[in-house]
Design a protein around this motif. Structure first.
Motif, PDB file in Angstrom:
ATOM      1  N   GLY A  45       0.781  -1.234   0.000  1.00  0.00           N
ATOM      2  CA  GLY A  45       0.000   0.000   0.000  1.00  0.00           C
ATOM      3  C   GLY A  45       0.805   1.272   0.000  1.00  0.00           C
ATOM      4  N   ALA A  46       2.127   1.166   0.006  1.00  0.00           N
ATOM      5  CA  ALA A  46       2.959   2.361   0.134  1.00  0.00           C
ATOM      6  C   ALA A  46       3.031   3.155  -1.162  1.00  0.00           C
ATOM      7  N   SER A  47       3.073   4.453  -1.010  1.00  0.00           N
ATOM      8  CA  SER A  47       3.355   5.390  -2.095  1.00  0.00           C
ATOM      9  C   SER A  47       4.623   6.158  -1.741  1.00  0.00           C
ATOM     10  N   THR A  48       5.093   6.989  -2.645  1.00  0.00           N
ATOM     11  CA  THR A  48       6.269   7.808  -2.337  1.00  0.00           C
ATOM     12  C   THR A  48       6.008   8.727  -1.150  1.00  0.00           C
ATOM     13  N   GLU A  49       4.749   9.049  -0.905  1.00  0.00           N
ATOM     14  CA  GLU A  49       4.384   9.939   0.202  1.00  0.00           C
ATOM     15  C   GLU A  49       4.235   9.166   1.510  1.00  0.00           C
ATOM     16  N   SER A  50       3.442   8.083   1.504  1.00  0.00           N
ATOM     17  CA  SER A  50       3.192   7.350   2.747  1.00  0.00           C
ATOM     18  C   SER A  50       4.453   6.663   3.256  1.00  0.00           C
ATOM     19  N   PHE A  51       5.328   6.278   2.344  1.00  0.00           N
ATOM     20  CA  PHE A  51       6.578   5.631   2.756  1.00  0.00           C
ATOM     21  C   PHE A  51       7.396   6.567   3.632  1.00  0.00           C
ATOM     22  N   ARG A  52       7.362   7.850   3.317  1.00  0.00           N
ATOM     23  CA  ARG A  52       8.041   8.844   4.146  1.00  0.00           C
ATOM     24  C   ARG A  52       7.241   9.128   5.419  1.00  0.00           C
ATOM     25  N   ASP A  53       5.933   9.314   5.268  1.00  0.00           N
ATOM     26  CA  ASP A  53       5.092   9.685   6.417  1.00  0.00           C
ATOM     27  C   ASP A  53       5.128   8.629   7.512  1.00  0.00           C
ATOM     28  N   GLU A  54       5.258   7.369   7.143  1.00  0.00           N
ATOM     29  CA  GLU A  54       5.264   6.282   8.125  1.00  0.00           C
ATOM     30  C   GLU A  54       6.649   6.019   8.711  1.00  0.00           C
ATOM     31  N   GLY A  55       7.633   6.792   8.301  1.00  0.00           N
ATOM     32  CA  GLY A  55       8.972   6.655   8.864  1.00  0.00           C
ATOM     33  C   GLY A  55       9.845   5.608   8.210  1.00  0.00           C
ATOM     34  N   LEU A  56       9.337   4.933   7.199  1.00  0.00           N
ATOM     35  CA  LEU A  56      10.112   3.871   6.552  1.00  0.00           C
ATOM     36  C   LEU A  56      11.306   4.431   5.793  1.00  0.00           C
ATOM     37  N   TRP A  57      11.109   5.569   5.155  1.00  0.00           N
ATOM     38  CA  TRP A  57      12.203   6.187   4.409  1.00  0.00           C
ATOM     39  C   TRP A  57      13.312   6.644   5.355  1.00  0.00           C
ATOM     40  N   ALA A  58      12.943   7.218   6.490  1.00  0.00           N
ATOM     41  CA  ALA A  58      13.954   7.632   7.478  1.00  0.00           C
ATOM     42  C   ALA A  58      14.724   6.422   7.995  1.00  0.00           C
ATOM     43  N   ASP A  59      14.037   5.304   8.204  1.00  0.00           N
ATOM     44  CA  ASP A  59      14.704   4.091   8.665  1.00  0.00           C
ATOM     45  C   ASP A  59      15.702   3.589   7.623  1.00  0.00           C
ATOM     46  N   LEU A  60      15.298   3.645   6.360  1.00  0.00           N
ATOM     47  CA  LEU A  60      16.199   3.207   5.280  1.00  0.00           C
ATOM     48  C   LEU A  60      17.444   4.085   5.223  1.00  0.00           C
ATOM     49  N   LEU A  61      17.253   5.400   5.257  1.00  0.00           N
ATOM     50  CA  LEU A  61      18.390   6.317   5.184  1.00  0.00           C
ATOM     51  C   LEU A  61      19.328   6.154   6.373  1.00  0.00           C
ATOM     52  N   ALA A  62      18.768   5.849   7.534  1.00  0.00           N
ATOM     53  CA  ALA A  62      19.592   5.675   8.727  1.00  0.00           C
ATOM     54  C   ALA A  62      20.523   4.477   8.601  1.00  0.00           C
ATOM     55  N   LEU A  63      20.133   3.501   7.808  1.00  0.00           N
ATOM     56  CA  LEU A  63      20.941   2.297   7.630  1.00  0.00           C
ATOM     57  C   LEU A  63      21.900   2.408   6.454  1.00  0.00           C
ATOM     58  N   ALA A  64      21.610   3.310   5.519  1.00  0.00           N
ATOM     59  CA  ALA A  64      22.396   3.417   4.286  1.00  0.00           C
ATOM     60  C   ALA A  64      23.686   4.180   4.510  1.00  0.00           C
ATOM     61  N   GLY A  65      24.681   3.832   3.696  1.00  0.00           N
ATOM     62  CA  GLY A  65      25.952   4.535   3.776  1.00  0.00           C
ATOM     63  C   GLY A  65      26.774   4.307   2.526  1.00  0.00           C
ATOM     64  N   PRO A  66      27.994   4.787   2.500  1.00  0.00           N
ATOM     65  CA  PRO A  66      28.861   4.619   1.329  1.00  0.00           C
ATOM     66  C   PRO A  66      29.017   3.149   0.937  1.00  0.00           C
ATOM     67  N   GLY A  67      28.939   2.888  -0.356  1.00  0.00           N
ATOM     68  CA  GLY A  67      29.054   1.526  -0.858  1.00  0.00           C
ATOM     69  C   GLY A  67      27.751   0.780  -0.939  1.00  0.00           C
ATOM     70  N   ASP A  68      26.677   1.331  -0.370  1.00  0.00           N
ATOM     71  CA  ASP A  68      25.366   0.686  -0.412  1.00  0.00           C
ATOM     72  C   ASP A  68      24.559   1.163  -1.618  1.00  0.00           C
ATOM     73  N   ALA A  69      23.545   0.387  -1.979  1.00  0.00           N
ATOM     74  CA  ALA A  69      22.641   0.754  -3.067  1.00  0.00           C
ATOM     75  C   ALA A  69      21.212   0.776  -2.545  1.00  0.00           C
ATOM     76  N   ALA A  70      20.472   1.815  -2.886  1.00  0.00           N
ATOM     77  CA  ALA A  70      19.060   1.939  -2.511  1.00  0.00           C
ATOM     78  C   ALA A  70      18.207   1.842  -3.769  1.00  0.00           C
ATOM     79  N   LEU A  71      17.421   0.774  -3.876  1.00  0.00           N
ATOM     80  CA  LEU A  71      16.544   0.569  -5.022  1.00  0.00           C
ATOM     81  C   LEU A  71      15.151   1.093  -4.676  1.00  0.00           C
ATOM     82  N   ILE A  72      14.597   1.914  -5.560  1.00  0.00           N
ATOM     83  CA  ILE A  72      13.348   2.628  -5.290  1.00  0.00           C
ATOM     84  C   ILE A  72      12.329   2.292  -6.374  1.00  0.00           C
ATOM     85  N   GLN A  73      11.211   1.657  -5.992  1.00  0.00           N
ATOM     86  CA  GLN A  73      10.148   1.330  -6.940  1.00  0.00           C
ATOM     87  C   GLN A  73       8.779   1.669  -6.358  1.00  0.00           C
TER      88      GLN A  73
END
Length: 230
Positions: A45-73
């Protein structure tokens, strides 16, 4: 390295009671575990908006770092919101996401949405509807605009369904007659959500394209050879 996934139900790990329903992200680890650990933040059920509003995007960014890849669909659920139209809210949100992934030193990869299995009734039984309108095209345009790679899963799944045909492609999705599945006792005809087989095919294609970008064992060898020619 880490492979971080942002997306909707077509990417997500599905609840166990929905087996064999599966997003392609759940089937990616068998292809990448030797060189990249998959962290699947996608949610039904996620959209580009709800994914951020529910904190999922912040959780992803907190784990990401140099050398990692973030796939967005995304796209399937953005399509249901007028303010998330492909060339306005949706595109703006993807631009922001790409910038924020760069901001933590990781590499963004945009993915067009997997197609729904919607065959037209006429003139041919094997003609697919373009159910996602211009959402995939916007992602294809954003790739070169933002200088990031695009995995075109929409085009790839359309070719897959077309090759298998109306009947053959049915096996990739969740179809159950009444009484065949405890979670859907009245039956289910779902042409959006993959069964294990369909999700596994998409995951294999994602892994193949990541290798072509230089990730994985084969990609590491390719990058090393290129560096040696310098």
């Amino acid at each position: 390295m880490k492979i971080l996934l942002a997306g909707d139900s077509t990417v997500a790990d599905c609840p166990t009671q929905e087996f064999p329903m599966s997003g392609w992200g759940a089937q990616l680890p068998p292809h990448t575990y030797r060189w990249g650990s998959v962290h699947n933040f996608a949610k039904g059920g996620a959209s580009t908006e709800s994914f951020r509003d529910e904190g999922l995007w912040a959780d992803l960014l907190a784990l990401a770092g140099p050398g990692d890849a973030a796939l967005i669909q995304f796209g399937h659920n953005d399509q249901k919101k007028l303010h998330l139209a492909a060339r306005t809210g949706y595109a703006a949100n993807l631009r922001t996401m790409v910038g924020e992934v760069h901001g933590v030193g990781a590499a963004p990869v945009l993915c067009t949405s997997v197609e729904r299995r919607h065959f037209l009734d006429a003139p041919s039984s094997d003609v697919l509807e373009e159910s996602l309108e211009d959402y995939p095209e916007v992602v294809r345009e954003l790739g070169p605009e933002l200088g990031v790679p695009v995995i075109d899963l929409n085009a790839w799944t359309r070719r897959l369904y077309g090759r298998l045909g109306r009947e053959g492609s049915r096996e990739l999705f969740c179809h159950f007659a009444p009484g065949e599945h405890a979670s859907w006792p009245a039956g289910l005809a779902d042409d959006t959500h993959f069964a294990q087989q369909g999700a596994a095919l998409v995951a294999a294609e994602v892994a193949r394209q990541l290798a072509g970008m230089g990730y994985g064992v084969a990609g590491t060898k390719l990058l090393s050879a290129t560096a040696g020619r310098g």
